[in-house]
Scaffold this active site. Structure first.
Site, PDB file in Angstrom:
ATOM      1  N   LYS A  41      15.933  19.891  39.793  1.00  0.00           N
ATOM      2  CA  LYS A  41      15.564  20.683  40.981  1.00  0.00           C
ATOM      3  C   LYS A  41      14.664  19.864  41.911  1.00  0.00           C
ATOM      4  O   LYS A  41      14.791  19.939  43.132  1.00  0.00           O
ATOM      5  CB  LYS A  41      14.890  21.977  40.542  1.00  0.00           C
ATOM      6  CG  LYS A  41      15.880  22.922  39.843  1.00  0.00           C
ATOM      7  CD  LYS A  41      15.166  23.986  39.043  1.00  0.00           C
ATOM      8  CE  LYS A  41      16.164  24.980  38.441  1.00  0.00           C
ATOM      9  NZ  LYS A  41      15.567  25.836  37.394  1.00  0.00           N
ATOM     10  N   ILE A  72      15.184  33.003  44.612  1.00  0.00           N
ATOM     11  CA  ILE A  72      14.292  32.717  45.754  1.00  0.00           C
ATOM     12  C   ILE A  72      15.035  31.896  46.803  1.00  0.00           C
ATOM     13  O   ILE A  72      15.571  30.833  46.487  1.00  0.00           O
ATOM     14  CB  ILE A  72      13.044  31.926  45.301  1.00  0.00           C
ATOM     15  CG1 ILE A  72      12.320  32.653  44.173  1.00  0.00           C
ATOM     16  CG2 ILE A  72      12.119  31.677  46.474  1.00  0.00           C
ATOM     17  CD1 ILE A  72      11.209  31.823  43.541  1.00  0.00           C
ATOM     18  N   GLU A 111      22.314  27.467  46.758  1.00  0.00           N
ATOM     19  CA  GLU A 111      21.002  28.146  46.739  1.00  0.00           C
ATOM     20  C   GLU A 111      20.552  28.507  45.331  1.00  0.00           C
ATOM     21  O   GLU A 111      19.368  28.445  45.002  1.00  0.00           O
ATOM     22  CB  GLU A 111      21.064  29.408  47.616  1.00  0.00           C
ATOM     23  CG  GLU A 111      19.765  30.168  47.720  1.00  0.00           C
ATOM     24  CD  GLU A 111      18.614  29.317  48.261  1.00  0.00           C
ATOM     25  OE1 GLU A 111      17.747  28.966  47.438  1.00  0.00           O
ATOM     26  OE2 GLU A 111      18.584  29.015  49.450  1.00  0.00           O
TER      27      GLU A 111
HETATM   28  N1  LIG Z   1      17.152  27.415  32.863  1.00  0.00           N
HETATM   29  C1  LIG Z   1      16.723  27.601  34.219  1.00  0.00           C
HETATM   30  C2  LIG Z   1      17.590  28.582  34.922  1.00  0.00           C
HETATM   31  C3  LIG Z   1      17.280  28.724  36.395  1.00  0.00           C
HETATM   32  O1  LIG Z   1      17.642  27.588  37.087  1.00  0.00           O
HETATM   33  C4  LIG Z   1      15.297  28.090  34.217  1.00  0.00           C
HETATM   34  O2  LIG Z   1      14.802  28.477  33.152  1.00  0.00           O
HETATM   35  O3  LIG Z   1      14.657  28.049  35.271  1.00  0.00           O
HETATM   36 NA    NA Z   2      17.193  29.685  45.140  1.00  0.00          NA
END
Ligand SMILES: N[C@@H](CCO)C(=O)O
Ligand code: NA
Ligand SMILES: NC(=O)c1ccc[n+]([C@@H]2O[C@H](COP(=O)([O-])OP(=O)(O)OC[C@H]3O[C@@H](n4cnc5c(N)ncnc54)[C@H](O)[C@@H]3O)[C@@H](O)[C@H]2O)c1
Length: 441
Positions: free
Chosen positions: A210, A141, A134
């Site tokens: 992501k 989130i 997660e």
């Molecule tokens: N480096 C990532 C950390 C969170 O995944 C960001 O700035 O979103």
């Molecule tokens: Na999350």
């Protein structure tokens, strides 16, 4: 708490990494151990903590006696391995090793999942253990679990949002306070938002990792890093931010994954790029390191997820949620969701999509230039929605120059590429300064 603590043997937990995220995970385990034990049905016992620097002061919640710079020894005998060290190796080998010995895994490592998620999923499946992540997408989130579980009966059409806190922090600071790119990035690093190498943030690789995770989950298809079109924010200038503001827009780094149907064939588009959103769009007001994500599903309609996308404590919240989940499964039996890739959709390249653009050009300030630029765009089927022109102060002896900012209607990305090639070779166009997509119409 009046109930006695659960009478169950402790679950052995190895924590790989005690940096920004790991230190907060250990702090919560240290301060809320009894509460977690009640929720799980067994106490957690941290049995090893892997770090690179054994001498560093890590505060009262990191038991120095458990520190080791040999992560392989930390995972030996663990029921659950929490990986918050980052990087591909040795994290990958350690997690595969841990699963082969029957340990469940909780990881925040989106880079590893995007690059080698398949190997991790297969190891989890082969060994009947859990793999939860997660924290890997949008920090605190809840987004992975809603997509993987809550929406498992629905059909997700699109996921669109801001999933990188660092770049949002930088763009927000540049727009709101006029901070320079470098100063804003340095603050994001100090606040613990950035990756160990912040290139991963500013070049869009973190958001692309992501996007690959989100697309794989949402569309039941393996979508790797190589399938995600990725542009970062390094080329976004103060002039672009000012132009966006003049147009009533805000620049955000967006991750977009969606189903695209063309001639009866359904494919997946996964892309990351900076885009100008209307100021009235809900994502335009997402500030600092916050993330916000829209999920559009056939039956559920549009869902919005918003919250802290980076930072130690928020990310630790997501890690701990997974830790409680996999620990409960150790106590009560059962395993969580497996990899779901039955749909096996193809990938549609970005140049086959239709998008609207903002294009900024420096041109010779002489009669006929605007007509030539408009004619070039039109010859590629691209029509202009608005145009803005400013005369640039000319250097002594240099020809008059103007900067023109053009917003277009939607056109094929491949047509825009060809039009830009033609503009680049036109004598009237001195430089193509920016090309930024317009989203959220
Ligand atoms: N480096 C990532 C950390 C969170 O995944 C960001 O700035 O979103
Ligand atoms: Na999350
Ligand atoms: N910081 C955030 O906001 C955030 C948010 C979501 C996910 N993540 C992810 O969480 C992970 C950790 O991020 P962080 O910000 O806490 O990083 P960090 O650099 O602050 O901490 C990393 C920790 O791992 C240890 N470590 C690294 N390599 C090691 C090795 N080979 N052997 C032993 N120990 C090692 C370091 O000593 C350090 O304690 C990364 O995968 C990152 O992408 C971070």
């Amino acid at each position: 708490m009046t109930d006695p603590l659960p009478d169950h043997a402790p679950l052995r937990v190895a924590v790989l990494g005690a940096g920004t995220v790991g230190a907060d995970v250990l702090r919560v385990i240290g301060t809320s151990g009894d509460e977690l034990a009640h929720r799980i049905g067994a106490p957690l016992e941290v049995t090893g903590i892997a770090v690179t620097d054994l001498g560093k002061d890590r505060g009262e919640h990191v038991d120095r006696a458990l520190l080791t710079d040999d992560p392989a020894s930390a995972i030996a005998g663990a029921d659950i391995v929490v990986e918050v060290m980052g990087g591909i190796e040795p994290a990958r080998t350690l997690l595969l090793e841990a699963m082969s010995h029957g340990a469940s895994v909780v990881t925040a490592n989106k880079a590893l999942l995007a690059q080698d998620g398949v190997a991790l999923y297969e190891a989890a499946d082969a060994n009947g253990v859990d793999l939860h992540f997660e924290a890997a997408v949008a920090g605190a989130i809840p987004l992975v679990r809603p997509i993987r579980e809550s929406l498992a009966g629905d059909r997700i059409e699109k996921v669109l949002g801001i999933v990188n806190g660092t770049t949002n922090y930088v763009l927000d600071a540049m727009a709101r306070t006029g901070a320079s790119f470098d100063d804003a990035l340095a603050s994001a690093q100090e606040l613990g938002y950035a990756e160990a190498d912040p290139t991963a943030d500013v070049e869009g690789h973190d958001a692309a990792a992501k996007a690959s995770i989100l697309a794989s989950l949402a569309f039941h298809t393996r979508v790797g890093m190589q399938d995600v079109h990725c542009e970062g924010i390094t080329s976004v200038t103060a002039a672009d931010i000012a132009a966006a503001s003049r147009m009533g827009r805000t620049i955000k780094l967006l991750s977009i994954v969606e189903r695209v149907e063309e001639e009866g064939e359904e494919r997946v588009s996964a892309r990351v790029y900076p885009a100008m959103l209307p100021d009235s769009h809900p994502l335009a007001s997402v500030s600092e390191a916050y993330n916000a994500v829209f999920v559009e599903a056939e039956a559920a309609g549009s869902l919005m997820f918003y919250g802290q996308g980076a930072g130690g404590a928020p990310t630790a919240s997501a890690v701990l949620g997974d830790l409680v989940t996999v620990a409960r499964q150790r106590v009560h039996g059962g395993v969580g969701p497996r990899e779901s890739r039955y749909a096996d959709l193809g990938i549609i390249p970005v140049d086959a999509l239709r998008n609207a653009f903002y294009v900024s050009l420096t041109v010779q300030d002489k009669p006929g230039v605007l007509a030539e630029v408009a004619g070039t765009l039109s010859s590629h089927g691209i029509s202009i929605s608005t145009i803005h022109q400013e005369t640039e102060p000319a250097e002594e002896g240099e020809p008059e120059r103007a900067r023109i900012g053009i917003a277009t209607y939607r056109a094929l990305e491949s047509a825009m590429d060809s039009a830009l090639d033609d503009l680049d070779s036109s004598g009237a166009v001195l430089t193509i300064d920016s090309v930024i997509r317009l989203e959220g119409e």
